[in-house]
Motif scaffolding. Structure first.
Motif, PDB file in Angstrom:
ATOM      1  N   ASP A   1       5.624  -3.951   5.523  1.00 23.68           N
ATOM      2  CA  ASP A   1       4.918  -4.425   4.324  1.00 23.68           C
ATOM      3  C   ASP A   1       5.600  -5.717   3.887  1.00 23.68           C
ATOM      4  O   ASP A   1       6.662  -5.699   3.270  1.00 23.68           O
ATOM      5  N   SER A   2       4.974  -6.836   4.225  1.00 25.87           N
ATOM      6  CA  SER A   2       5.589  -8.150   3.994  1.00 25.87           C
ATOM      7  C   SER A   2       5.840  -8.428   2.523  1.00 25.87           C
ATOM      8  O   SER A   2       6.725  -9.222   2.176  1.00 25.87           O
ATOM      9  N   GLY A   3       5.078  -7.797   1.646  1.00 25.52           N
ATOM     10  CA  GLY A   3       5.234  -8.056   0.219  1.00 25.52           C
ATOM     11  C   GLY A   3       6.607  -7.723  -0.305  1.00 25.52           C
ATOM     12  O   GLY A   3       7.089  -8.349  -1.258  1.00 25.52           O
TER      13      GLY A   3
ATOM     14  N   TYR B   1       6.261   4.280   4.897  1.00 24.45           N
ATOM     15  CA  TYR B   1       4.910   4.850   4.943  1.00 24.45           C
ATOM     16  C   TYR B   1       4.639   5.662   6.212  1.00 24.45           C
ATOM     17  O   TYR B   1       3.490   5.909   6.553  1.00 24.45           O
ATOM     18  N   THR B   2       5.674   6.061   6.941  1.00 21.94           N
ATOM     19  CA  THR B   2       5.498   6.892   8.127  1.00 21.94           C
ATOM     20  C   THR B   2       5.821   8.343   7.763  1.00 21.94           C
ATOM     21  O   THR B   2       6.493   8.611   6.753  1.00 21.94           O
TER      22      THR B   2
ATOM     23  N   SER C   1       7.965  -9.964  -7.429  1.00 22.58           N
ATOM     24  CA  SER C   1       6.650  -9.352  -7.601  1.00 22.58           C
ATOM     25  C   SER C   1       6.159  -8.840  -6.255  1.00 22.58           C
ATOM     26  O   SER C   1       6.219  -9.548  -5.256  1.00 22.58           O
ATOM     27  N   TRP C   2       5.683  -7.607  -6.239  1.00 22.91           N
ATOM     28  CA  TRP C   2       5.179  -6.999  -5.004  1.00 22.91           C
ATOM     29  C   TRP C   2       3.799  -6.439  -5.315  1.00 22.91           C
ATOM     30  O   TRP C   2       3.666  -5.373  -5.866  1.00 22.91           O
ATOM     31  N   GLY C   3       2.790  -7.214  -4.996  1.00 24.08           N
ATOM     32  CA  GLY C   3       1.418  -6.799  -5.255  1.00 24.08           C
ATOM     33  C   GLY C   3       0.855  -7.449  -6.499  1.00 24.08           C
ATOM     34  O   GLY C   3       1.499  -8.242  -7.173  1.00 24.08           O
ATOM     35  N   GLY C   4      -0.367  -7.093  -6.787  1.00 26.34           N
ATOM     36  CA  GLY C   4      -1.032  -7.644  -7.957  1.00 26.34           C
ATOM     37  C   GLY C   4      -2.236  -8.479  -7.558  1.00 26.34           C
ATOM     38  O   GLY C   4      -2.320  -8.995  -6.447  1.00 26.34           O
TER      39      GLY C   4
ATOM     40  N   GLY D   1      10.340  -6.866  12.274  1.00 23.87           N
ATOM     41  CA  GLY D   1      10.219  -5.498  12.770  1.00 23.87           C
ATOM     42  C   GLY D   1      11.072  -5.300  14.009  1.00 23.87           C
ATOM     43  O   GLY D   1      11.792  -4.299  14.138  1.00 23.87           O
ATOM     44  N   ALA D   2      11.031  -6.278  14.926  1.00 18.11           N
ATOM     45  CA  ALA D   2      11.836  -6.190  16.150  1.00 18.11           C
ATOM     46  C   ALA D   2      13.324  -6.312  15.836  1.00 18.11           C
ATOM     47  O   ALA D   2      14.154  -5.586  16.387  1.00 18.11           O
ATOM     48  N   ALA D   3      13.658  -7.236  14.925  1.00 15.58           N
ATOM     49  CA  ALA D   3      15.067  -7.436  14.575  1.00 15.58           C
ATOM     50  C   ALA D   3      15.655  -6.193  13.904  1.00 15.58           C
ATOM     51  O   ALA D   3      16.804  -5.813  14.168  1.00 15.58           O
ATOM     52  N   ALA D   4      14.875  -5.554  13.046  1.00 13.75           N
ATOM     53  CA  ALA D   4      15.359  -4.335  12.380  1.00 13.75           C
ATOM     54  C   ALA D   4      15.552  -3.218  13.401  1.00 13.75           C
ATOM     55  O   ALA D   4      16.556  -2.495  13.366  1.00 13.75           O
TER      56      ALA D   4
END
Length: 440
Positions: free
Chosen positions: A200-202, A254-255, A308-311, A407-410
């Motif tokens: 989730d990029s936000g 979210y998994t 801010s995340w979303g809106g 995602g790959a780095a994590a």
């Protein structure tokens, strides 16, 4: 007409510079048609907010009836799907009168001349919102491209019972956050403070925003992309370092596995936003009444800023033949007390309007946080500290690369700095491909 000056000023300095004279002329032409006509009018509104038809019904039976302005809701998908649909409809000249638009999508809609400048019709709406929130709908210009509707101020959620069990103190700075994660690992190697997730990029955008990042700005007649600026590098290094040393988890949010970790106390904190209670209710149902919320940790003890995340916002399209009427409805929807109470009740939104955040609709905490009576008072205070954001015309490209590279780095526990460079390079390359001039 005043709007032409405002719109062209923004176009000339921020968005359509690289799209050339054709677009510039098109933008001017659209405003030429934007007489502030009011009722009688029949408007269509594309939105994904649940229960919006009930809120709009209040308008149609009240102010709308008096002004002969009727609004019809057309339910839509959210996110990039709706942006694509809006742009497709606009190219065909068949866009609706009003659209719900996420803040990060507004520059894309503006650069495609799909939404109108309603500065002259917005009245005193600006006074209803925090500066950092209002700025997201003006894009730093004196134009107004939408009225803010809901916001997602970022907050720190933690298991109060488990913080006591492990003798942890709620971190006030990111340094304290890191030390808390390490201390927890020493207490129980099977338990994580939280996870770094790239699905989730936000989340990452909001953390960078809090640190002072400005991902898209302008320099003269060109765009400047600063995704790999010092503030964002600081955020990437911080989280990459924690993942690499194993102080926090690296599984995506979210998994089923993430839900289980939250529900069983294997993950005891979450950096999230005001809407988190809804997610926790589903992800960790057995933990109701055990969580608390606090302000986001700061980069220094003297700071008090959140991201801010979303809106989202309500915008009037350039295709509308009744821009004045549409702007009246947009202002009512997002500033009228009755409308905002209905939005909170029917749509479950957290309103952008500051007075609504402490209205009767928010006197009781969310059911999942029944143990924290001051949940919404705390949220309102945190919302006031929202940092300004700087969105550009291809946020979708930056977000896609973020998910892939981070995602790959994590997963590999490798260098987050390299992932950030990929995000910067891909975003700049796409802007040039689209014809935007980008300052090096």
């Amino acid at each position: 007409m005043p709007n032409i000056t405002k719109h062209r000023r923004f176009v000339a300095t921020a968005v359509v510079v690289a799209l050339g004279a054709t677009t510039l002329a098109a933008c001017g032409g659209s405003d030429d048609d934007s007489e502030a006509q009011s009722g009688p009018a029949k408007l269509t509104y594309w939105t994904w907010t649940p229960g919006m038809d009930k809120v709009v019904d209040l308008w149609n039976k009240g102010p709308g009836k008096e002004q002969q302005i009727t609004v019809t809701v057309k339910k839509q998908a959210s996110g990039d799907t709706l942006v694509t649909k809006i742009l497709t409809a606009h190219k065909a000249g068949k866009g609706p009168d009003l659209v719900q638009a996420e803040y990060q999508a507004l520059p894309t809609l503006v650069s495609n001349d799909a939404v109108a400048d309603i500065a002259d019709e917005a009245g005193d709406a600006k006074s209803k919102f925090a500066d950092g929130v209002w700025q997201q709908t003006t894009l730093g210009s004196d134009a107004v491209y939408a009225i803010p509707q809901d916001i997602g101020p970022m907050m720190f959620y933690y298991r109060d019972d488990l913080f006591k069990k492990y003798d942890l103190t709620v971190p006030k700075t990111w340094d304290e956050f890191a030390e808390t994660a390490r201390k927890l690992k020493k207490e129980d190697a099977d338990v994580d403070l939280t996870t770094f997730s790239a699905n989730d990029s936000g989340l990452f955008a909001g953390l960078a925003q809090q640190a002072g990042a400005e991902w898209w700005t302008t320099e003269g007649q060109k765009w400047k992309v600063g995704i790999d600026d010092a503030a964002t590098q600081k955020v990437a290094d911080f989280w990459g370092g924690l993942v690499k040393e194993g102080a926090i988890d690296n599984q995506p949010m979210y998994t089923p596995a993430w839900n289980k970790a939250l529900n069983t106390g294997k993950q005891i904190a979450w950096v999230s936003a005001v809407w988190a209670p809804g997610t926790l209710t589903t992800a960790a149902p057995d933990t109701q009444g055990k969580w608390k919320v606090a302000p986001l940790p700061q980069w220094s003890s003297s700071e008090n800023t959140t991201g801010s995340w979303g809106g989202s916002s309500t915008a009037v399209t350039t295709d509308s033949k009744n821009k004045g009427a549409a702007a009246k409805f947009a202002a009512w929807l997002n500033t009228d007390p009755e409308a905002l109470t209905a939005l909170a009740k029917e749509g479950g939104i957290y309103p952008a309007a500051t007075t609504a955040q402490t209205s009767d609709a928010f006197t009781e905490p969310p059911a999942f946080f029944s143990n924290q009576a001051d949940f919404y008072t705390t949220a309102s205070e945190i919302a006031k500290t929202t940092a300004p954001s700087a969105w550009g015309p291809n946020v979708n490209v930056a977000y896609t690369t973020f998910k892939d590279a981070f995602g790959a780095a994590a997963k590999d526990k490798s260098d987050f700095g390299a992932a950030l460079k990929s995000m910067q390079d891909d975003t700049v390359a796409d802007m040039k491909k689209q014809g935007f001039e980008v300052a090096e």
